[in-house]
Design an enzyme around this catalytic site. Structure first.
Site, short mmCIF file in Angstrom:
data_model
loop_
_atom_site.label_atom_id
_atom_site.label_comp_id
_atom_site.label_asym_id
_atom_site.label_seq_id
_atom_site.Cartn_x
_atom_site.Cartn_y
_atom_site.Cartn_z
N LYS A 99 93.45 43.61 -46.57
CA LYS A 99 94.16 43.28 -47.82
C LYS A 99 95.33 42.36 -47.55
O LYS A 99 95.51 41.35 -48.23
CB LYS A 99 94.76 44.58 -48.40
CG LYS A 99 94.00 45.19 -49.51
CD LYS A 99 94.76 46.41 -50.03
CE LYS A 99 93.84 47.58 -50.10
NZ LYS A 99 94.41 48.77 -50.75
N LYS A 111 97.90 53.42 -42.60
CA LYS A 111 97.69 54.39 -43.68
C LYS A 111 98.03 55.77 -43.17
O LYS A 111 97.88 56.06 -41.99
CB LYS A 111 96.23 54.39 -44.14
CG LYS A 111 96.02 55.02 -45.49
CD LYS A 111 96.36 54.01 -46.56
CE LYS A 111 96.01 54.47 -47.94
NZ LYS A 111 95.89 53.31 -48.85
N SER A 354 104.85 45.56 -52.93
CA SER A 354 105.54 46.27 -51.85
C SER A 354 106.21 45.26 -50.91
O SER A 354 107.33 45.45 -50.45
CB SER A 354 104.56 47.10 -51.02
OG SER A 354 104.35 48.36 -51.62
N1 GLU Z 1 98.48 52.57 -51.38
C1 GLU Z 1 98.38 51.23 -51.87
C2 GLU Z 1 97.11 50.57 -51.34
O1 GLU Z 1 96.17 51.23 -50.99
C3 GLU Z 1 99.64 50.42 -51.63
C4 GLU Z 1 100.05 50.25 -50.21
C5 GLU Z 1 101.41 49.60 -50.00
O2 GLU Z 1 102.05 49.25 -50.99
O3 GLU Z 1 101.79 49.49 -48.85
O4 GLU Z 1 96.98 49.38 -51.33
#
Ligand code: GLU
Length: 422
Positions: A99, A111, A354
């Site tokens: 991502k 994660k 973020s």
């Molecule tokens: N938990 C979200 C995701 O899966 C956001 C992660 C973030 O903002 O670091 O993309």
């Protein structure tokens, strides 16, 4: 390179490894790139003792997977979920690496999870658990090392406790250690609905390249949480017709269109979608195959499967959730000619804002909503078209997941090459 056992393809980690391996092979990259990316660089499992309200002590298991940091510090959410396990957390951290590479922000992927039933914890117990997670992992986290954020069943309040605990341990303010914080303690405007706003932009661009207009589109949204709820609201505001919404227990359907705001108010007031006036009740399973133009799975993993993919009527699928489509279902949708905007692109709006939050924390200067939303829109639109065009040029068909993996992995491999392999 060994193909993972296809019999275990339902296992999200195996499926992700297979996609990475395919991308590495198609790109003609050295096999060591696969070796690097098939496992996290570091995986930490901790035991978190928590004093419960009745005075007893319970031990919870916590994980943090730090997948790859070639492009920047590890970045990704923490979920509180009873079914989280190491394989799931590892796969989720891999998707974060992809991502961040796709959307073009200087982060790698990480994660975390705590195995718990969040709905059975009081606020105080949740606070002690959140602080305990940080105490157990503070040594491997930090604004330049690994930056957690909200995910399933964690929110701005949990992030506030985590940031506060980290600052206490370090004896200094370090707001950039987590993102998704409340506005008063270093959060960014627009972060709460950022994933959904990104989904809106992804859906809008998918509609555009398909030669149709959002105004005439019927949309079904699976999930009424942070991602699905706001996605339904924002798409409704943008002029799309929301025909169905579901949560983990029930769904509502009206082919003439639902007032998404009223549906979400009903859920807030009653705790459920069931009983919303003027709509037919449907199951979660029925929602996936309802007559619509755009389907937005925004709940859990493995929802569109070999069992229901052939019956999907939408011609565009925008993955708001992480991993909602199994590899078999992917293949079926591809054969049906469905334009699928994969999770690693479609839901990257959350981590993008973020990043904006982290930048604002570093500068100590805060942006307004217009600036945040405009920057998010630019990044989403740019990434969508880059991946869409890359996919058409390189894999010769409209399957954006493989295109997205190839695009991201080439970038990550280039970064690893520039930095040196060891
Ligand atoms: N938990 C979200 C995701 O899966 C956001 C992660 C973030 O903002 O670091 O993309």
């Amino acid at each position: 390179m060994k193909k993972e056992n296809p019999g275990q393809a339902e296992n999200t980690l195996m499926a992700t490894r297979n996609l990475i391996r395919e991308a590495v092979e198609r790109l003609g990259l050295p096999p060591v790139v696969y070796d690097y990316l098939k496992d996290p660089a570091r995986f930490v499992e901790v035991s978190i003792p928590v004093e419960m309200d009745d005075g007893s002590i319970r031990l919870f298991t916590g994980y943090r997977s730090q997948h790859n940091n070639a492009l920047g510090p590890y970045k990704g959410g923490i979920r509180f979920h009873p079914e989280s396990d190491p394989d799931e957390v590892k796969a989720l951290s891999m998707w974060m690496t992809l991502k961040c590479a796709l959307i073009g922000i200087p982060f790698g992927g990480g994660k975390g999870a705590v195995v718990c039933e969040p709905r059975q914890l009081s606020m105080k117990e949740k606070e002690r658990l959140s602080r305990g997670y940080i105490r157990a992992l503070a040594g491997v986290l930090g604004p330049e090392i690994d930056i957690p954020a909200p995910d399933m069943y964690t929110d701005a309040q949990v992030m506030a406790w985590m940031a506060d605990e980290y600052a206490r341990i370090m004896q200094k303010s370090a707001l950039g250690v987590v993102t998704g914080k409340p506005l008063l303690v270093g959060g960014s405007v627009g972060r709460e609905e950022a994933t959904s706003r990104g989904v809106l932009f992804a859906a809008r661009e998918a509609v555009r390249v398909s030669g149709i207009s959002l105004q005439n589109c019927r949309v079904a949204v699976q999930g009424a949480g942070n991602v699905g709820g706001y996605a339904a609201l924002l798409l409704h505001e943008a002029g799309a017709k929301i025909v169905a919404i579901s949560d983990s227990r029930a769904g509502v359907y009206n082919p003439e269109g639902l007032d998404a705001g009223a549906v979400m108010k009903h859920k807030k007031a009653t705790g459920s979608l069931a009983g919303f006036p003027g709509a037919e009740e449907i199951t979660n399973e029925q929602l996936l195959t309802i007559d619509c133009d755009i389907l937005i799975p925004a709940a859990r993993e493995n929802q569109i499967t070999a069992a229901n993919a052939a019956a999907v009527k939408a011609r565009i699928v925008v993955e708001g959730a992480n991993g909602p489509t199994t590899p078999e279902a992917d293949q079926i949708l591809k054969e049906k000619g469905v334009l699928l905007v994969p999770d690693v692109l479609a839901n990257s709006g959350g981590v993008t804002v973020s990043y904006f939050e982290w930048v604002q924390n570093n500068y100590g200067y805060y942006w307004d909503a217009e600036t945040v939303n405009k920057c998010l829109e630019e990044k989403m639109v740019d990434a969508f078209h880059k991946i869409y065009n890359f996919t058409r040029e390189n894999s010769g068909h409209l399957h954006m997941r493989s295109g997205a993996y190839m695009y991201a992995i080439r970038k990550i491999a280039d970064a690893m090459q520039s930095r040196g392999w060891f």
